[in-house]
Write a protein that holds these residues in place. Structure first.
Motif, PDB file in Angstrom:
ATOM      1  N   GLU A 230       0.933  -1.145  -0.073  1.00 38.06           N
ATOM      2  CA  GLU A 230       0.018   0.089  -0.050  1.00 38.06           C
ATOM      3  C   GLU A 230       0.919   1.244  -0.021  1.00 38.06           C
ATOM      4  OE1 GLU A 230      -2.525  -0.464   3.180  1.00 38.06           O
ATOM      5  OE2 GLU A 230      -3.994  -1.905   2.385  1.00 38.06           O
ATOM      6  N   GLU A 231       2.064   1.315   1.005  1.00 38.14           N
ATOM      7  CA  GLU A 231       2.771   2.444   0.868  1.00 38.14           C
ATOM      8  C   GLU A 231       3.536   2.618  -0.581  1.00 38.14           C
ATOM      9  OE1 GLU A 231       6.807   4.029   2.924  1.00 38.14           O
ATOM     10  OE2 GLU A 231       6.003   2.229   3.823  1.00 38.14           O
ATOM     11  N   LYS A 232       3.858   1.574  -1.327  1.00 40.45           N
ATOM     12  CA  LYS A 232       4.530   1.626  -2.381  1.00 40.45           C
ATOM     13  C   LYS A 232       3.518   2.261  -3.627  1.00 40.45           C
ATOM     14  CE  LYS A 232       6.389  -1.069  -6.115  1.00 40.45           C
ATOM     15  NZ  LYS A 232       6.842  -2.510  -6.618  1.00 40.45           N
ATOM     16  N   ASP A 237       1.634   6.677  -7.091  1.00 39.40           N
ATOM     17  CA  ASP A 237       0.670   7.693  -7.363  1.00 39.40           C
ATOM     18  C   ASP A 237       1.088   9.347  -7.087  1.00 39.40           C
ATOM     19  OD1 ASP A 237      -1.098   5.830  -8.457  1.00 39.40           O
ATOM     20  OD2 ASP A 237      -2.274   5.395  -6.583  1.00 39.40           O
ATOM     21  N   GLY A 238       2.390   9.526  -6.705  1.00 36.52           N
ATOM     22  CA  GLY A 238       2.516  10.713  -5.941  1.00 36.52           C
ATOM     23  C   GLY A 238       3.417  11.423  -7.415  1.00 36.52           C
ATOM     24  N   PRO A 239       3.964  12.758  -6.975  1.00 37.14           N
ATOM     25  CA  PRO A 239       4.428  13.544  -8.017  1.00 37.14           C
ATOM     26  C   PRO A 239       5.817  13.189  -8.539  1.00 37.14           C
ATOM     27  CG  PRO A 239       4.410  14.476  -5.687  1.00 37.14           C
ATOM     28  CD  PRO A 239       3.817  13.208  -5.739  1.00 37.14           C
ATOM     29  N   ALA A 240       6.372  12.042  -7.808  1.00 35.63           N
ATOM     30  CA  ALA A 240       7.814  11.799  -8.288  1.00 35.63           C
ATOM     31  C   ALA A 240       7.624  10.636  -9.405  1.00 35.63           C
ATOM     32  CB  ALA A 240       8.369  10.882  -7.184  1.00 35.63           C
ATOM     33  N   TYR A 267       5.502   2.605 -14.781  1.00 32.58           N
ATOM     34  CA  TYR A 267       5.876   4.069 -14.051  1.00 32.58           C
ATOM     35  C   TYR A 267       7.398   4.567 -14.510  1.00 32.58           C
ATOM     36  CZ  TYR A 267       1.554   2.883 -11.088  1.00 32.58           C
ATOM     37  OH  TYR A 267       0.697   2.786 -10.569  1.00 32.58           O
ATOM     38  N   SER A 268       7.373   5.963 -14.513  1.00 36.00           N
ATOM     39  CA  SER A 268       8.814   6.244 -14.987  1.00 36.00           C
ATOM     40  C   SER A 268       9.105   7.475 -13.976  1.00 36.00           C
ATOM     41  CB  SER A 268       8.878   6.703 -16.420  1.00 36.00           C
ATOM     42  OG  SER A 268       7.865   7.826 -16.662  1.00 36.00           O
ATOM     43  N   ASP A 276      10.939   9.694  -2.494  1.00 35.13           N
ATOM     44  CA  ASP A 276      10.220   8.673  -3.233  1.00 35.13           C
ATOM     45  C   ASP A 276      10.694   7.586  -3.805  1.00 35.13           C
ATOM     46  OD1 ASP A 276       8.453  10.256  -1.509  1.00 35.13           O
ATOM     47  OD2 ASP A 276       7.331  11.164  -3.005  1.00 35.13           O
ATOM     48  N   VAL A 277      11.478   7.880  -4.945  1.00 35.31           N
ATOM     49  CA  VAL A 277      11.909   6.949  -5.785  1.00 35.31           C
ATOM     50  C   VAL A 277      13.009   5.762  -5.277  1.00 35.31           C
ATOM     51  CG1 VAL A 277      13.487   6.794  -7.738  1.00 35.31           C
ATOM     52  CG2 VAL A 277      12.103   8.697  -7.706  1.00 35.31           C
TER      53      VAL A 277
END
Length: 336
Positions: A230-232, A237-240, A267-268, A276-277
């Motif tokens: 869930e954290e991943k 889905d975040g800005p990074a 995802y890229s 976050d990455v």
């Protein structure tokens, strides 16, 4: 060592499990069957089978001898797999009477084989070391055809001949998927569930101590896996990150233009140093490690549970479940 806080001896613990009784008796006799195959050229020795792994192999080999004693079959080699074939079920097999007679004696073969290799793989960190395969060879040596350097140290289990069965089990389970289970059993702190037995479910029995330990470890790993996943997902889905999708036509009938579409998300990211990455990469590694541990535990748990359920109940019901009070139940999926 297993410790003074042990609720029961390891022999008693494993003797509670029907599929392990022959294994424990084989350990007590200390007479193990050597795999006997010569090491192929280029294979690397990565370990030696533990006493428990040798006992499991010996039990499996006894079953193999039963099949070999049936003689030559015009359709191929007679083995455990024949028991689940169409020819056996439809009674076309020339050895159907003989196979039926020994079916009950070898009912846990697949489960024992899976357990043996799960112990070997977890003990030798095979998945972490990216080893493709393992082979059992003469003098109880474990080898791989994967090109790797020979390990600096190999556990030889020296002196096992003079050990009692508990001691042999202790050294066999060290650093395997079952070691954390034994640690949980020592504390006697087991995870129960909240769901009561439903009206359409039949109560079979309460879990034994070994099953409670397996269930508790599985539950903890399941919760940990869920939280990390869930954290991943939230970070992805975040800005990074930037999400993109691609659609592929799959299925039969593609030449006729008939098929199903499958959407694959990827995802890229622009900044590999973004916090976050970095966190997502770490979470991915942790999730992979947990999945490696949880899969064999889940399979083992349900096989152990099933081995303690009467066959007529397994034939009557579709599914098994765990309910409040560590109760094992069986039920049919289509019943409300």
């Amino acid at each position: 060592m297993y410790g003074k806080k042990t609720l029961t001896s390891l022999v008693e613990l494993f003797s509670q499990v029907p599929m392990l009784k022959d294994v424990i008796q084989t350990l007590e006799k200390r007479e193990f069957t050597d795999p006997g195959d010569d090491i192929s050229d280029g294979n690397t020795i990565i370990g030696v089978m533990s006493p428990l792994e040798r006992a499991i192999y010996t039990v499996l080999e006894r079953s193999s001898l039963k099949f070999k004693s049936l003689g030559e079959c015009p359709h191929g080699t007679v083995n455990f797999g024949c028991l689940s074939t169409f020819m056996f079920e439809m009674e076309f097999c020339p050895f159907v009477k003989e196979l039926t007679a020994i079916k009950g004696e070898v009912s846990y073969n697949k489960e024992l084989r899976d357990l043996m290799f799960a112990l070997i793989e977890s003990r030798l960190y095979i998945r972490n070391r990216e080893i493709d395969n393992v082979n059992l060879n003469s003098k109880f040596r474990i080898t791989t055809s994967t090109k790797i350097e020979i390990p600096e140290t190999i556990e030889l289990f020296e002196g096992w001949e003079k050990m009692d069965v508990n001691a042999m089990l202790e050294i066999s389970l060290k650093s395997t998927i079952l070691e954390p289970v034994l640690e949980i059993i020592q504390t006697a702190k087991f995870d129960d569930v909240d769901d009561p037995v439903a009206s359409n479910e039949e109560f079979i029995r309460e879990m034994n101590v070994f099953e409670k330990g397996l269930w508790t470890l599985y539950s903890k790993l399941h919760d940990e896996l869920k939280a990390k996943s869930e954290e991943k997902d939230n970070l992805l889905d975040g800005p990074a990150f930037k999400k993109s999708s691609s659609t592929t036509i799959i299925g039969l009938g593609m030449m006729m233009g008939v098929g199903m579409s499958a959407t694959k998300e990827s995802y890229s990211f622009k900044d590999p140093k973004h916090a976050d990455v970095i966190r997502v990469k770490k979470l991915s590694e942790e999730i992979s490690t947990i999945e490696t541990r949880i899969d064999p535990l889940k399979k083992l748990f349900w096989k152990v549970v099933a081995s303690g359920i009467p066959q007529e109940k397994l034939d009557k019901y579709d599914s098994k479940g765990i309910r409040q009070g560590f109760k094992i139940v069986v039920y049919n999926d289509d019943e409300d």
